[in-house]
Design a protein around this motif. Structure first.
Motif, PDB file in Angstrom:
ATOM      1  N   TYR A   1      43.555  36.062  44.192  1.00 51.98           N
ATOM      2  CA  TYR A   1      43.479  36.169  42.735  1.00 51.98           C
ATOM      3  C   TYR A   1      44.172  34.953  42.137  1.00 51.98           C
ATOM      4  O   TYR A   1      45.372  34.761  42.322  1.00 51.98           O
ATOM      5  CB  TYR A   1      44.137  37.472  42.254  1.00 51.98           C
TER       6      TYR A   1
ATOM      7  N   ASN B   1      38.635  35.758  41.192  1.00 50.52           N
ATOM      8  CA  ASN B   1      38.795  36.559  42.400  1.00 50.52           C
ATOM      9  C   ASN B   1      37.909  35.928  43.467  1.00 50.52           C
ATOM     10  O   ASN B   1      36.709  35.782  43.282  1.00 50.52           O
ATOM     11  CB  ASN B   1      38.348  37.979  42.032  1.00 50.52           C
TER      12      ASN B   1
ATOM     13  N   HIS C   1      41.578  39.143  49.654  1.00 51.35           N
ATOM     14  CA  HIS C   1      41.116  38.543  48.411  1.00 51.35           C
ATOM     15  C   HIS C   1      42.200  37.662  47.805  1.00 51.35           C
ATOM     16  O   HIS C   1      43.380  37.920  47.966  1.00 51.35           O
ATOM     17  CB  HIS C   1      40.731  39.620  47.392  1.00 51.35           C
TER      18      HIS C   1
ATOM     19  N   LYS D   1      47.595  36.808  46.927  1.00 52.55           N
ATOM     20  CA  LYS D   1      46.682  37.197  48.011  1.00 52.55           C
ATOM     21  C   LYS D   1      46.862  38.690  48.266  1.00 52.55           C
ATOM     22  O   LYS D   1      47.986  39.172  48.343  1.00 52.55           O
ATOM     23  CB  LYS D   1      47.012  36.410  49.285  1.00 52.55           C
TER      24      LYS D   1
END
Lengths: 341, 118, 349
Positions: free
Chosen positions: A89, A99, A87, A83
């Motif tokens: 990932y 993403n 966002h 994190k």
């Protein structure tokens, strides 16, 4: 809204979440470890309490998968999770990095592995099967013993892996009682000459129309309910099973021979869920299911902002509740994304 | 069989397990047939809780029904006679079991041995 | 029956068993019940397997028989057990190997209690010190003597003179294994194969050529239960337990029963006589009883020891039917002849 949400798990909850989000114009990636979505439901014959064919719900969910705005990743698991600045990932086992703006965990449940209750001899005695095995037999329409004969007496043991400190599960799986009642009726439908006995600790008929189904099983189908926990099963010389139970309401131990024994396997936090919890740093409860931040007003929210739960990864639920819980998760995600985090 | 008490000082204890397969459930079959509401009993004990007789004797309709269902009927008939047929049990039953009729029918079943032999 | 399923369970219940240098504690009752068993065990361990087994004349009953009869308080029992540990420690041994199943269960229970309640252990240490001046280390390894024979079952099998096979038919003998309750029912993880499908005796039977019988009342207690038997008025219940087992195993036509507990062979053997006296019933073939053996006796027979050296004349249910089936060479007229006893048997006296 130009946002991307990852849904982990393609069972009832995951599909419902994905479908609803997608309808709202949100880009969705749905990650499923199996080659096919649908989860446990694929293996079920009919659903309680109305005993509709499970394929009806399956096709409702299948329509969601065909929605072309959902990016479906089957045979896929999660390897890494990060994190950063609002966002997420997510690295998959195929090396792909996704993403996303939010993540919904819908990893579901695993059926309790009945061989762990050694005293019932699942995997050892020829005609001890689980509720899931029986659904498979219903689907084939072939309720037969290992030697091909038709069973005349069938016992159903409730609470296998539930409400049982010995296997580390204090909780009630909630659905097994009604599943037992449903399956007892179905056995009687398939085999009108059979006798069916349910061995229960309590009859937990909490859902809508469950008690009515129980009453129908007694009245219309003549299913016998004996209150007591079966302590052990053994195989006899004529390849039948003999069980020991206390008829607690008669206050006497009881033994009887059965042709077939069906174990009502409980629900446990899925192995996939345990992995995701570990990778994502998500909190689990004493029952090992994911722990939401608030049991009453935030049962979809995890300890990490932007990660939400849907369905039986948080507790045993039936399909109705799972779909409601999934839709509630959608509301939470939309709220979260709208606030612009 | 003659007792072994004199020889060994003890007998072989008889089991108190309900041996379901060895028991005869004709009375239960008769009652299920004539009074199907008996199938609906969930052993809540409401009948016994309210029973006038149960307050003063060992009579428990709930227990007697279960013994009939298991085929353990040795002492059921004598116990059934304790009922005063007041009907309060039927009044309280949450499952609508016609308990009063069950008692009447059960007594009848125990008395006749032709159709449903005990 | 799906044998692979059982094997999967067995895999879950492995236990560590020391290789050598055992401190052996005898059972208080077995030398009266089946006097050849412990002697045969020591001979097998020392002479056949070349193991170092240490015994000390000052060790006592673990007092489990009193504890299970509600006579000896648990703290007293713990102190007695602590003294056995002290004797072991003083002799420089670390691997405790009890002969008795109830002792094994009791040692396991006490070590577990001390693990959870260290203050109890401290108290017992103080009591032992005050009473005897002794101090002790807890055993590094605790294994029942049958665990050790299980561990070396292949070595014994390799030296076997006889197999558990019917010499006339070539078929394996059908063998019932009966495990003492205190072996694994209290602590399943401490028993080979666990509590539901114990493997400790099954493993020996398989290795020595026999076929294990799995009958419905296999897990049932023999009925000894200490105070159940000790009080005459309760014996009806005790014998009924054994009878339940015999009735359940009879259809499988067992050739023999093998046990690993002091009480079980005693009662499974003697009660057959009593049931026959009371009800005229026998459970073996050809109107005979089912011979009952300790695992040491069976190991001894397999290794070719003389049946009377093993003390089989002390069995109330005749063991000759099995000896004949296996084809064991023995002298019927010497069964009770004290003149012909070998040096082995004399060591019993």
């Amino acid at each position: 809204m130009n946002k991307h949400v990852i849904v982990i798990g393609g069972g009832v909850a995951g599909l419902e979440v994905a479908g609803q989000l997608s309808n709202m114009g949100i880009e969705v990636s749905l990650i499923e470890k199996e080659p096919k979505t649908g989860g446990h439901l694929n293996k079920w014959y009919k659903l309680f309490p109305d005993r509709r064919n499970s394929s009806e719900v399956q096709s409702y969910l299948a329509r969601i998968v065909h929605n072309n705005r959902i990016k479906l990743l089957t045979n896929t698991t999660i390897e890494k999770f990060k994190k950063g600045r609002g966002h997420f990932y997510v690295t998959t086992n195929n090396g792909e990095v996704l993403n996303a703006d939010a993540v919904i965990v819908a990893t579901g449940f695993d059926l309790f592995k009945s061989a762990r209750k050694e005293e019932y001899g699942y995997g050892i005695y020829d005609n001890v099967i689980t509720s899931a095995d029986l659904e498979e037999k219903f689907q084939k329409g072939d309720i037969i013993l290992k030697n091909g004969a038709v069973p005349e007496t069938i016992g159903i043991i409730h609470c296998v892996g539930s409400r049982d400190e010995k296997v580390g599960n204090f909780y009630c799986s909630k659905l097994c009682c009604v599943t037992a009642v449903k399956q007892a009726i179905e056995i009687r439908e398939f085999l009108p000459d059979s006798k069916v006995f349910c061995f229960y600790m309590d009859m937990r008929m909490g859902g809508a129309f469950y008690e009515e189904l129980y009453r129908e099983a007694q009245e219309k189908w003549g299913v016998s309910f004996i209150r007591g926990k079966v302590s052990e099963a053994s195989e006899t010389i004529d390849n039948k099973l003999t069980i020991k139970v206390e008829d607690t309401l008669a206050g006497r131990p009881l033994k009887m021979k059965l042709d077939m024994l069906v174990l009502m396997a409980g629900m446990e936090m899925s192995e996939g869920g345990v992995r995701v919890a570990g990778i994502g740093g998500l909190k689990t409860g004493e029952n090992r299911f994911f722990a939401a931040v608030d049991n009453h007003t935030g049962s979809n929210r995890s300890n990490i902002e932007g990660i939400f739960y849907a369905g039986t990864c948080t507790a045993p639920m039936n399909i109705t509740e799972t779909i409601s819980h999934a839709r509630a998760a959608v509301v939470e995600v939309i709220d979260y994304l709208k606030d612009g985090k | 069989m003659a007792s072994n008490k004199n020889k060994f000082g003890f007998d072989i204890s008889l089991g108190r397990q309900i041996n379901y397969d060895a028991n005869n459930r004709n009375i239960a079959e008769y009652l299920f047939d004539k009074e199907p509401s008996m199938r609906r009993c969930i052993e809540c004990g409401g009948c016994s809780a309210t029973c006038t007789t149960a307050g003063f004797t060992t009579f428990s309709l709930r227990e007697l029904m279960i013994l009939i269902k298991r085929g353990e009927t040795d002492e059921v008939y004598m116990n059934l006679k304790k009922c005063m047929l007041c009907g309060k049990c039927t009044l309280v039953c949450p499952r609508g079991v016609n308990t009063r009729n069950i008692i009447v029918l059960a007594k009848k079943a125990f008395q006749k041995s032709d159709e449903y032999a005990i | 029956m799906i044998i692979d399923g059982k094997k999967a369970v067995w895999k879950d219940y492995q236990k560590e068993i020391a290789d050598d240098r055992y401190y052996y504690v005898r059972s208080c009752v077995r030398q009266n019940f089946f006097p050849g068993s412990e002697t045969a065990f020591l001979k097998i361990m020392r002479e056949e397997l070349n193991k170092d087994v240490y015994e000390h004349p000052c060790h006592t009953s673990c007092s489990g028989i009193g504890y299970h009869s509600d006579i000896v308080p648990v703290e007293t029992t713990m102190t007695v057990v602590a003294r056995q540990f002290a004797i072991m420690t003083e002799a420089g041994y670390e691997n405790l190997m009890p002969s008795c199943i109830t002792s094994f269960g009791l040692y396991t229970e006490i070590l577990d209690t001390w693990h959870h309640f260290p203050e109890v252990e401290e108290k017992i240490r103080k009591q032992l010190k005050k009473a005897t001046g002794r101090e002790f280390d807890k055993p590094k390894n605790l294994a029942h003597a049958s665990d050790v024979i299980f561990k070396f079952r292949k070595e014994i099998g390799a030296k076997a003179k006889y197999k558990l096979i019917n010499k006339n038919t070539g078929e394996p003998l059908k063998v019932v294994d009966h495990i003492g309750c205190h072996y694994a029912k209290m602590f399943p993880s401490k028993g080979i194969g666990g509590a539901e499908y114990p493997y400790v005796l099954s493993g020996m039977i398989e290795e020595w050529g026999g076929q294990v019988i799995d009958y419905p009342e296999r897990r049932h207690c023999c009925g000894f239960g200490f105070r159940q038997y000790l009080v005459q008025a309760n014996r009806g219940f005790s014998i009924a337990c054994s009878k339940e087992k015999f009735e359940s195993m009879k259809p499988f036509k067992p050739d023999m029963i093998i046990t690993n507990c002091p009480g079980c062979p005693m009662f499974l053997d003697r009660w057959q006589y009593v049931i026959n006296e009371m009800e005229g019933k026998r459970y073996g073939q050809n109107g005979e009883g089912i011979p009952v053996f300790t695992y040491e006796e069976v190991a001894g027979l397999v290794l070719g020891y003389d049946p009377w050296d093993l003390g089989l004349q002390m069995h109330q249910t005749d063991c000759e039917p099995v000896l004949d089936k296996i084809g064991i060479d023995y002298s019927p007229e010497d069964k009770y002849n004290l003149e012909t006893v070998s040096a082995f048997s004399k060591s019993l006296v």
